[in-house]
Design an enzyme around this catalytic site. Structure first.
Site, PDB file in Angstrom:
ATOM      1  CG  MET A   1      -2.076   0.853   1.266  1.00 54.63           C
ATOM      2  SD  MET A   1      -2.040   2.635   1.287  1.00 54.63           S
ATOM      3  CE  MET A   1      -0.716   3.143   2.272  1.00 54.63           C
ATOM      4  N   PRO A   2       1.437   1.549  -1.138  1.00 46.93           N
ATOM      5  CG  PRO A   2       2.765   1.322  -3.017  1.00 46.93           C
ATOM      6  CD  PRO A   2       1.548   0.791  -2.356  1.00 46.93           C
ATOM      7  CG  LEU A   3       0.968   8.551   0.782  1.00 42.95           C
ATOM      8  CD1 LEU A   3      -0.380   8.863   0.152  1.00 42.95           C
ATOM      9  CD2 LEU A   3       1.049   9.070   2.200  1.00 42.95           C
TER      10      LEU A   3
END
Length: 137
Positions: A1-3
Site C-alpha cells: 500500500m504505497p502512498l
C-alpha cells in the site's frame, strides 16, 4: 500500500498530470504487484520557480519541468526491487512525456504501525487489515 506524492510544475495540463499519475501507478502495480485499486496519490503542482532540482553531480541539466516522485511504502523491499521501481518509473514516465533527466524519485520505508486509513487507528496493528507482504505493496 504505497502512498505516493508527485510534485510537478503547474505548466502541465490536467491531462498530462493524470498521465503522469497513471504512469507512476502503473510502474508500482507492475513491479510491486500491488492491486490496481490500491492507489493513494497526492499530485501537487508548483510554479516552475518553486521546484529547485539541480545536478547532483551527475553532469546533466534538468529542464524547468522536473517531476519529483516520493513513494512511502512498507519496509522490506530489496535493493533490486527498488532499482526495478526506478527503471519502471523512468520507462512509464517517458511514455507520458517526462524526460529521464527530469525525473527525481525517492522511496521511504516504514512499518505497519505507521499507517492509519481512518478513524485514528493503525488498522495493521489492530488486525483490521492484513499487513501486506513486500511482494504485494
Amino acid at each position: 500500500m504505497p502512498l505516493v506524492r508527485i510534485d510537478l510544475t503547474s505548466d502541465r495540463s490536467s491531462e498530462q498530470r493524470r498521465a503522469i499519475a497513471d504512469a507512476v501507478h502503473d510502474a508500482l502495480v507492475e513491479v510491486l504487484a500491488i492491486p490496481a485499486r490500491d492507489r493513494f496519490q497526492i499530485v501537487t503542482t508548483h510554479d516552475p520557480a518553486d521546484i529547485i532540482a539541480e545536478d547532483a553531480g551527475l553532469g546533466f541539466e534538468r529542464s524547468p519541468s522536473v517531476v519529483i516522485v516520493h513513494i512511502f511504502t512498507q519496509s522490506g523491499r530489496t535493493t533490486d526491487t527498488k532499482q526495478r521501481v526506478f527503471a519502471a518509473l523512468s520507462d512509464k514516465l517517458a511514455a507520458a512525456g517526462v524526460a529521464g533527466t527530469d525525473l527525481f524519485a525517492a522511496i521511504s520505508e516504514n512499518g505497519p504501525q505507521d499507517w492509519s486509513f481512518g478513524f485514528g487507528v493503525a488498522q495493521y496493528v489492530t488486525g483490521e487489515l492484513t499487513v501486506p507482504t513486500t511482494g504485494s505493496g
